[in-house]
Motif scaffolding. Sequence first.
Motif, PDB file in Angstrom:
ATOM      1  N   ASP A 258       0.819  -1.403  -0.077  1.00 24.71           N
ATOM      2  CA  ASP A 258       0.026   0.030   0.080  1.00 24.71           C
ATOM      3  C   ASP A 258       0.901   1.087  -0.015  1.00 24.71           C
ATOM      4  OD1 ASP A 258      -2.367   1.443   0.296  1.00 24.71           O
ATOM      5  OD2 ASP A 258      -1.848   1.933   2.220  1.00 24.71           O
ATOM      6  N   PHE A 259       0.516   2.013  -1.070  1.00 22.98           N
ATOM      7  CA  PHE A 259       1.467   3.283  -0.836  1.00 22.98           C
ATOM      8  C   PHE A 259       1.135   4.423  -0.281  1.00 22.98           C
ATOM      9  CE2 PHE A 259       1.767   1.276  -5.406  1.00 22.98           C
ATOM     10  CZ  PHE A 259       2.960   0.925  -5.189  1.00 22.98           C
ATOM     11  N   GLY A 260       2.049   5.202   0.507  1.00 26.88           N
ATOM     12  CA  GLY A 260       1.997   6.444   1.394  1.00 26.88           C
ATOM     13  C   GLY A 260       3.153   7.314   0.777  1.00 26.88           C
ATOM     14  N   PHE A 261       2.720   8.682   0.627  1.00 28.07           N
ATOM     15  CA  PHE A 261       3.659   9.137   0.205  1.00 28.07           C
ATOM     16  C   PHE A 261       4.606  10.481   0.768  1.00 28.07           C
ATOM     17  CE2 PHE A 261       1.010   8.190  -3.362  1.00 28.07           C
ATOM     18  CZ  PHE A 261       1.635   7.209  -4.078  1.00 28.07           C
ATOM     19  N   THR A 262       3.608  11.078   1.863  1.00 31.82           N
ATOM     20  CA  THR A 262       4.088  12.139   2.976  1.00 31.82           C
ATOM     21  C   THR A 262       4.020  11.566   4.206  1.00 31.82           C
ATOM     22  OG1 THR A 262       2.355  13.305   2.276  1.00 31.82           O
ATOM     23  CG2 THR A 262       4.133  13.925   1.099  1.00 31.82           C
ATOM     24  N   ASN A 263       2.677  12.040   4.644  1.00 32.59           N
ATOM     25  CA  ASN A 263       2.476  11.544   5.881  1.00 32.59           C
ATOM     26  C   ASN A 263       2.096  10.256   6.482  1.00 32.59           C
ATOM     27  OD1 ASN A 263       2.751  14.285   6.760  1.00 32.59           O
ATOM     28  ND2 ASN A 263       0.793  15.014   6.327  1.00 32.59           N
ATOM     29  N   ASP A 264       1.247   9.442   5.471  1.00 32.84           N
ATOM     30  CA  ASP A 264       0.797   8.112   5.571  1.00 32.84           C
ATOM     31  C   ASP A 264       2.191   7.464   4.957  1.00 32.84           C
ATOM     32  OD1 ASP A 264      -1.611   8.814   6.408  1.00 32.84           O
ATOM     33  OD2 ASP A 264      -2.360   8.872   4.248  1.00 32.84           O
ATOM     34  N   PRO A 265       2.133   6.222   5.882  1.00 38.17           N
ATOM     35  CA  PRO A 265       3.393   5.263   5.525  1.00 38.17           C
ATOM     36  C   PRO A 265       3.040   4.321   4.101  1.00 38.17           C
ATOM     37  CG  PRO A 265       2.039   4.370   7.247  1.00 38.17           C
ATOM     38  CD  PRO A 265       1.476   5.743   6.788  1.00 38.17           C
ATOM     39  N   THR A 266       3.929   3.878   3.491  1.00 39.25           N
ATOM     40  CA  THR A 266       4.022   2.939   2.730  1.00 39.25           C
ATOM     41  C   THR A 266       4.094   1.753   3.301  1.00 39.25           C
ATOM     42  OG1 THR A 266       4.707   4.024   0.587  1.00 39.25           O
ATOM     43  CG2 THR A 266       5.068   1.723   0.524  1.00 39.25           C
ATOM     44  N   ALA A 267       3.424   0.728   3.261  1.00 40.09           N
ATOM     45  CA  ALA A 267       3.341  -0.588   3.945  1.00 40.09           C
ATOM     46  C   ALA A 267       3.411  -1.696   3.121  1.00 40.09           C
ATOM     47  CB  ALA A 267       1.947  -0.367   4.737  1.00 40.09           C
ATOM     48  N   LEU A 268       4.226  -2.501   3.414  1.00 41.19           N
ATOM     49  CA  LEU A 268       4.753  -3.594   2.651  1.00 41.19           C
ATOM     50  C   LEU A 268       4.448  -4.923   3.858  1.00 41.19           C
ATOM     51  CD1 LEU A 268       5.774  -5.474   0.244  1.00 41.19           C
ATOM     52  CD2 LEU A 268       7.993  -5.290   1.379  1.00 41.19           C
ATOM     53  N   VAL A 269       3.673  -5.896   3.321  1.00 37.13           N
ATOM     54  CA  VAL A 269       3.116  -6.917   4.106  1.00 37.13           C
ATOM     55  C   VAL A 269       3.477  -8.329   3.398  1.00 37.13           C
ATOM     56  CG1 VAL A 269       1.259  -8.254   5.502  1.00 37.13           C
ATOM     57  CG2 VAL A 269       1.110  -5.726   5.485  1.00 37.13           C
ATOM     58  N   ARG A 270       4.288  -9.328   4.308  1.00 38.21           N
ATOM     59  CA  ARG A 270       4.504 -10.413   3.638  1.00 38.21           C
ATOM     60  C   ARG A 270       3.191 -11.442   4.242  1.00 38.21           C
ATOM     61  NH1 ARG A 270       9.312 -13.653   3.143  1.00 38.21           N
ATOM     62  NH2 ARG A 270      10.417 -12.083   3.800  1.00 38.21           N
ATOM     63  N   LEU A 271       2.677 -12.283   3.477  1.00 32.87           N
ATOM     64  CA  LEU A 271       1.400 -13.165   3.658  1.00 32.87           C
ATOM     65  C   LEU A 271       1.816 -14.537   3.037  1.00 32.87           C
ATOM     66  CD1 LEU A 271       0.133 -10.290   2.067  1.00 32.87           C
ATOM     67  CD2 LEU A 271      -1.672 -11.297   3.405  1.00 32.87           C
ATOM     68  N   GLY A 272       1.349 -15.299   3.976  1.00 29.30           N
ATOM     69  CA  GLY A 272       1.365 -16.817   3.525  1.00 29.30           C
ATOM     70  C   GLY A 272       0.196 -17.690   3.903  1.00 29.30           C
ATOM     71  N   LEU A 273      -0.038 -18.764   3.327  1.00 29.19           N
ATOM     72  CA  LEU A 273      -1.138 -19.558   3.591  1.00 29.19           C
ATOM     73  C   LEU A 273      -0.729 -21.061   3.996  1.00 29.19           C
ATOM     74  CD1 LEU A 273      -3.876 -19.373   0.608  1.00 29.19           C
ATOM     75  CD2 LEU A 273      -3.994 -18.607   2.770  1.00 29.19           C
ATOM     76  N   ARG A 274      -1.659 -21.637   5.151  1.00 29.12           N
ATOM     77  CA  ARG A 274      -1.704 -22.934   5.445  1.00 29.12           C
ATOM     78  C   ARG A 274      -2.983 -23.363   5.542  1.00 29.12           C
ATOM     79  NH1 ARG A 274       1.296 -23.420  10.426  1.00 29.12           N
ATOM     80  NH2 ARG A 274       3.220 -23.674   9.205  1.00 29.12           N
ATOM     81  N   GLY A 275      -3.730 -23.771   4.675  1.00 32.51           N
ATOM     82  CA  GLY A 275      -4.971 -24.394   4.767  1.00 32.51           C
ATOM     83  C   GLY A 275      -5.990 -23.075   4.577  1.00 32.51           C
ATOM     84  N   LEU A 276      -6.773 -22.891   5.694  1.00 32.41           N
ATOM     85  CA  LEU A 276      -7.368 -21.423   6.004  1.00 32.41           C
ATOM     86  C   LEU A 276      -6.715 -20.572   7.082  1.00 32.41           C
ATOM     87  CD1 LEU A 276     -11.031 -23.004   6.242  1.00 32.41           C
ATOM     88  CD2 LEU A 276     -10.229 -21.620   4.381  1.00 32.41           C
ATOM     89  N   ASP A 277      -5.527 -20.791   7.348  1.00 34.73           N
ATOM     90  CA  ASP A 277      -4.729 -20.120   8.159  1.00 34.73           C
ATOM     91  C   ASP A 277      -3.751 -19.086   7.197  1.00 34.73           C
ATOM     92  OD1 ASP A 277      -5.240 -21.130  10.985  1.00 34.73           O
ATOM     93  OD2 ASP A 277      -5.037 -22.972  10.076  1.00 34.73           O
ATOM     94  N   LEU A 278      -4.070 -17.721   7.502  1.00 35.99           N
ATOM     95  CA  LEU A 278      -3.345 -16.853   6.676  1.00 35.99           C
ATOM     96  C   LEU A 278      -2.406 -16.151   7.881  1.00 35.99           C
ATOM     97  CD1 LEU A 278      -2.812 -15.015   4.315  1.00 35.99           C
ATOM     98  CD2 LEU A 278      -4.993 -13.512   5.155  1.00 35.99           C
TER      99      LEU A 278
END
Length: 410
Positions: A258-278
């Motif tokens: 998710d991009f943020g340019f000045t006051n808001d942060p840019t956020a990078l999230v790592r995601l992974g699955l195991r069945g229905l567990d996120l």
Amino acid sequence: MHRLPDIRTYRGKVYRYLMYRYMQYRERDAVLKIFNEGSSRSGKTYDAFDFLYDICTLALSPLNIFVYRNTLQACKEITLADFRKKLTLRGVYDPDAMRSENQHPDYYINNSVIHFRGLDRMDSREGYDCDIIYINEMLDDISKQQYKNITMRCTTMVIGDWNPKYTEHWAFELEGQPHTYFTHTTYKDNPFCPPGVIREIESYEPTPANIAAGTADEWRWKVYGLGIRAAKEGLVYPNIDWIDEFPSDLERVVFGLDFGFTNDPTALVRLGLRGLDLYMKEEFYAPCSDPALLYDAIEGVVGRMPIFADSADKYAKNPESMVDGLLLRGLSVVKAKKYAGSVTDGIHMVKSFRLHIVRSRNFQTEANSYVWDSVNGITINQPIDKFNHLWDAARYAVMEYLYWVCNRRK
């Protein structure tokens, strides 16, 4: 009948503590930091203004003071109005001492000046040389980066205050740091709190009588009555398993951005699955408007793994698309589709999984602050557009890929 003290000469609990520490630190080579946490109508804001006025009148050399709030509008309509009201009650307000009231208000006391500013009208990298900073309602949409930038040029004292309406927030990390002190007040510390306001606050207490009357509200009572930290009701993601490490044996691993340019942060999230567990993990959280700088910051984390990114990826001061810039540098980036209702749809997709998130201050702050919006006190099927940077990043990856991978296997 209890006789009220003279409001012109009365100095409250927070004022006395501010003055005590200020005098104690006058000869020290350190920036004093005091944060006032308390209930509604506890007098902490008026005490701060009494303190600022008095030290300006006593100063042997001019003081340069900045009073901040999250927006300039809120600073003028609420904070400045409180300042004017307090000085008027003391009989010391001078309308001729106010300059540029309709734009960027400045109030002069002898040779000292108090500037009233909103953080929405400042670039996140800016700060002003000053002696003292006072941040009013510090938990209201003020980022840690903004705090760092406005305080880095402060030479003498930083003051902040808030109602403790969260259980997790970056401001709470300040407690226990060197030269840093926290105070606590409630409405009972304010002898001038009107009886009607006291009745309203005390109507929130979950007593049998208040429950029967329909006024009881445990969260409001804790925050605005007792002045203690409490998590909000109506959280978008109320059920989270906080974990210490991101598992190494997951079936699918991707990234959301998710991009943020000045006051808001840019956020990078790592995601992974195991069945229905996120599973999720915060990997990057800071403002960034330059694709080259963002590439340098995240390339070592993402490698050539797929990234599902915010489609609102252009910043006015940098015409280069963030996604195009990352693609040109070799990253695998896909823009997430947006449409009417996509936010709510995406939230439901994320909530179809059991959520396990690696514990981090930013993720916990967002989790405790991201709530469903309301209109006239009625909750609506739309979240607030705040505290959602990590959540939006995760939502893009789920909507574009992980949800469909999981459902194809059913």
